[in-house]
Write a protein that holds these residues in place. Structure first.
Motif, PDB file in Angstrom:
ATOM      1  N   THR A   1     -10.555  -0.367 -11.828  1.00 47.78           N
ATOM      2  CA  THR A   1      -9.979  -1.090 -10.700  1.00 47.78           C
ATOM      3  C   THR A   1      -9.253  -0.119  -9.769  1.00 47.78           C
ATOM      4  O   THR A   1      -8.913   1.003 -10.146  1.00 47.78           O
ATOM      5  N   GLU A   2      -8.965  -0.571  -8.571  1.00 47.74           N
ATOM      6  CA  GLU A   2      -8.228   0.252  -7.618  1.00 47.74           C
ATOM      7  C   GLU A   2      -6.773   0.436  -8.032  1.00 47.74           C
ATOM      8  O   GLU A   2      -6.061   1.257  -7.457  1.00 47.74           O
TER       9      GLU A   2
ATOM     10  N   GLU B   1      -6.889  -8.764 -10.269  1.00 45.71           N
ATOM     11  CA  GLU B   1      -7.840  -7.665 -10.306  1.00 45.71           C
ATOM     12  C   GLU B   1      -8.475  -7.496 -11.680  1.00 45.71           C
ATOM     13  O   GLU B   1      -9.680  -7.243 -11.800  1.00 45.71           O
TER      14      GLU B   1
ATOM     15  N   GLU C   1      -6.547   4.326   1.555  1.00 46.99           N
ATOM     16  CA  GLU C   1      -7.824   4.275   0.841  1.00 46.99           C
ATOM     17  C   GLU C   1      -8.412   2.873   0.761  1.00 46.99           C
ATOM     18  O   GLU C   1      -9.623   2.701   0.631  1.00 46.99           O
ATOM     19  N   SER C   2      -7.564   1.831   0.797  1.00 46.79           N
ATOM     20  CA  SER C   2      -8.078   0.457   0.742  1.00 46.79           C
ATOM     21  C   SER C   2      -6.974  -0.522   1.097  1.00 46.79           C
ATOM     22  O   SER C   2      -5.779  -0.202   1.025  1.00 46.79           O
ATOM     23  N   ASP C   3      -7.379  -1.737   1.427  1.00 38.65           N
ATOM     24  CA  ASP C   3      -6.401  -2.787   1.744  1.00 38.65           C
ATOM     25  C   ASP C   3      -5.561  -3.146   0.519  1.00 38.65           C
ATOM     26  O   ASP C   3      -4.359  -3.413   0.645  1.00 38.65           O
ATOM     27  N   LEU C   4      -6.193  -3.158  -0.656  1.00 35.26           N
ATOM     28  CA  LEU C   4      -5.452  -3.504  -1.866  1.00 35.26           C
ATOM     29  C   LEU C   4      -4.388  -2.456  -2.170  1.00 35.26           C
ATOM     30  O   LEU C   4      -3.233  -2.797  -2.474  1.00 35.26           O
ATOM     31  N   LYS C   5      -4.762  -1.184  -2.087  1.00 36.27           N
ATOM     32  CA  LYS C   5      -3.789  -0.127  -2.339  1.00 36.27           C
ATOM     33  C   LYS C   5      -2.666  -0.170  -1.305  1.00 36.27           C
ATOM     34  O   LYS C   5      -1.498   0.059  -1.633  1.00 36.27           O
ATOM     35  N   ALA C   6      -3.009  -0.481  -0.073  1.00 38.30           N
ATOM     36  CA  ALA C   6      -1.995  -0.600   0.970  1.00 38.30           C
ATOM     37  C   ALA C   6      -1.019  -1.721   0.650  1.00 38.30           C
ATOM     38  O   ALA C   6       0.194  -1.603   0.882  1.00 38.30           O
ATOM     39  N   ARG C   7      -1.532  -2.801   0.087  1.00 38.89           N
ATOM     40  CA  ARG C   7      -0.679  -3.938  -0.300  1.00 38.89           C
ATOM     41  C   ARG C   7       0.314  -3.543  -1.376  1.00 38.89           C
ATOM     42  O   ARG C   7       1.495  -3.886  -1.307  1.00 38.89           O
TER      43      ARG C   7
END
Length: 344
Positions: free
Chosen positions: A101-102, A136, A316-322
Motif C-alpha cells: 500500500t502507499e 487501504e 507522490e500521490s493524493d493519499l500520501k498528501a492526505r
C-alpha cells in the motif's frame, strides 16, 4: 540467525505442512499463526505478554502460536504471507513488512512525524489515521487492528557522532524510509536480516544502527557491540501495528475479535511505559554506551530537511498528501498547545 531453512528443519517434516497451512480448527479450537518483526529477546516485551494473555483467556476456544523474526517467513515477506493466508496475523510496521500500500512509507520512523510516544496513538485515534489505514488495508485483504508507539530512533555507533560530518559514509542498519531520508547526510543504509545485525557490527560490515532507542539496544545486545549513543533522534516514536488476514478476522466470533483488540491494546500500553522509562533510566544509569550529541543549531538542519522530505512524499500521490497534511496539522497543533506538548 534463525532462517526459514533452519526453522523448517528443526520443526520436522510432519510439522512443516502444519506450520505453513491455513489456520487449523480441530475439535472446535481455532489456531492462528502469528509472526512478529521482533527477535526473541525483544518479543518478550513487545508482544509475548499480550499473546500469553490472549491464549489464557481464550482457553480451549482459540490459540495464537507466536513466531519471532524470520522464523516462518523473512520479515520483508510478512505482508504477502498474511495476505495469502500462509500466516494469520502480523505485528510489524508497514515499512519493514514491505506493505504494497502507499502507506508503507509512514510505518516505522517517518522522519520527525512524532516527538513523543503518545503522538502516535493520538494521530491514529483522534486525527483520522485509523480510518485511512483501515480503508487501504481492507482493500487488499488485510485487517488493520490498531497502531501503537515503540521507542524513538537514535544512532548507536562504534565511533562517536558529534556533528553531521561524522555521519558521512557510515554504513547503518535502518528502516527503508529512514534510510532514504538519511542518505542526504552521507549515511549509507544497509539492509540485513534483523538477527544478523549484532555480528555485522562486530565484523565491520556495519558502522552503526539507527533502528531503535537505547532500551532496545540493551535488550537485544546491540549495546554490547556499539560504543556510543547519539541523543538526537530522527523520530520520537516508531509506529507499528497489529494486522490480520481479513478472511480469518471475519471468521472470528465477535467476542474473540474483542478479546484480540483488548490484548493488542494491552501490548500498546506495556510498550508506552517500558520504553519511556527505559530510555531515561538507561541514559542515566546504563554502563555500556557513552552519550554524544550534535548541537541543536546544527541538528536544526536535519529537522528542516524532514519538512522538505514530507513535501516530497506528499507530491507522490493524493493519499500520501492526505496523510502528510494530517501530520503537519497535528504537529502545528502541538506547537500551539505549548508545554508540555511542544517546547524547546
Amino acid at each position: 540467525m534463525t532462517t526459514r531453512r533452519k526453522f523448517l528443519a528443526s520443526a520436522g517434516v510432519g510439522a512443516v505442512g502444519a506450520s505453513l497451512a491455513a489456520p487449523a480448527i480441530a475439535s472446535g479450537k481455532i489456531t492462528w499463526k502469528m509472526q512478529t518483526y521482533a527477535g526473541a529477546a525483544l518479543a518478550e516485551h513487545v508482544i509475548t505478554p499480550a499473546i500469553d494473555m490472549f491464549n489464557k483467556i481464550a482457553g480451549d476456544r482459540m490459540e495464537i502460536e507466536l513466531y519471532y523474526a524470520d522464523q516462518l517467513v523473512p520479515t520483508g515477506e510478512l505482508f504477502r504471507a498474511m495476505q495469502n493466508g500462509t500466516i494469520d496475523a502480523v505485528q510489524s510496521d508497514d515499512d519493514s513488512m514491505a506493505s504494497p500500500t502507499e502507506l508503507s512509507v509512514f510505518g516505522g520512523y517517518f522522519p520527525f512525524a512524532s516527538r513523543y510516544s503518545l503522538d502516535v496513538p493520538v494521530l491514529f485515534n483522534q486525527y483520522g489515521l485509523n480510518e485511512i489505514w483501515d480503508e487501504e488495508y481492507s482493500a487488499v485483504g488485510v485487517k488493520h487492528i490498531s497502531a501503537g508507539a515503540w521507542d524513538p530512533c537514535h544512532f548507536a555507533t562504534k565511533d562517536p557522532i558529534r556533528s553531521l560530518a561524522d555521519l558521512q559514509g557510515k554504513r547503518v542498519f535502518t528502516f527503508p524510509t529512514a534510510g532514504r531520508f538519511l542518505e542526504q547526510f552521507g549515511v549509507v543504509p544497509v539492509t540485513l536480516p534483523w538477527e544478523d545485525i549484532e555480528v555485522a557490527v562486530q565484523t565491520g560490515e556495519l558502522d552503526g544502527i539507527a533502528w531503535s532507542g537505547i532500551t532496545e539496544d540493551y535488550t537485544v545486545g546491540w549495546a554490547d557491540v556499539t560504543n556510543y549513543f547519539l541523543t538526537n533522534n530522527i523520530s520520537g516514536a516508531w509506529a507499528g501495528s497489529f494486522f490480520t488476514n481479513l478472511d480469518r478476522w471475519n471468521e472470528l466470533p465477535e467476542d474473540l475479535q474483542t478479546l484480540f483488540r483488548v490484548c493488542t491494546d494491552q501490548s500498546h500500553y506495556y510498550r508506552q511505559w517500558w520504553y519511556w522509562g527505559g530510555e531515561a533510566s538507561l541514559r542515566v544509569n546504563g554502563p555500556k554506551m557513552e552519550l554524544t550529541s550534535i548541537p541543536d543549531e546544527e541538528w536544526a538542519t536535519v529537522e528542516g530537511a524532514a519538512v522538505k522530505f514530507w513535501d516530497e512524499i506528499a507530491a507522490e500521490s493524493d493519499l500520501k498528501a492526505r496523510v502528510v497534511e494530517i501530520i503537519k496539522q497535528y504537529n502545528a497543533d502541538m506547537v500551539k498547545a505549548g508545554r508540555p506538548y511542544r517546547y524547546g
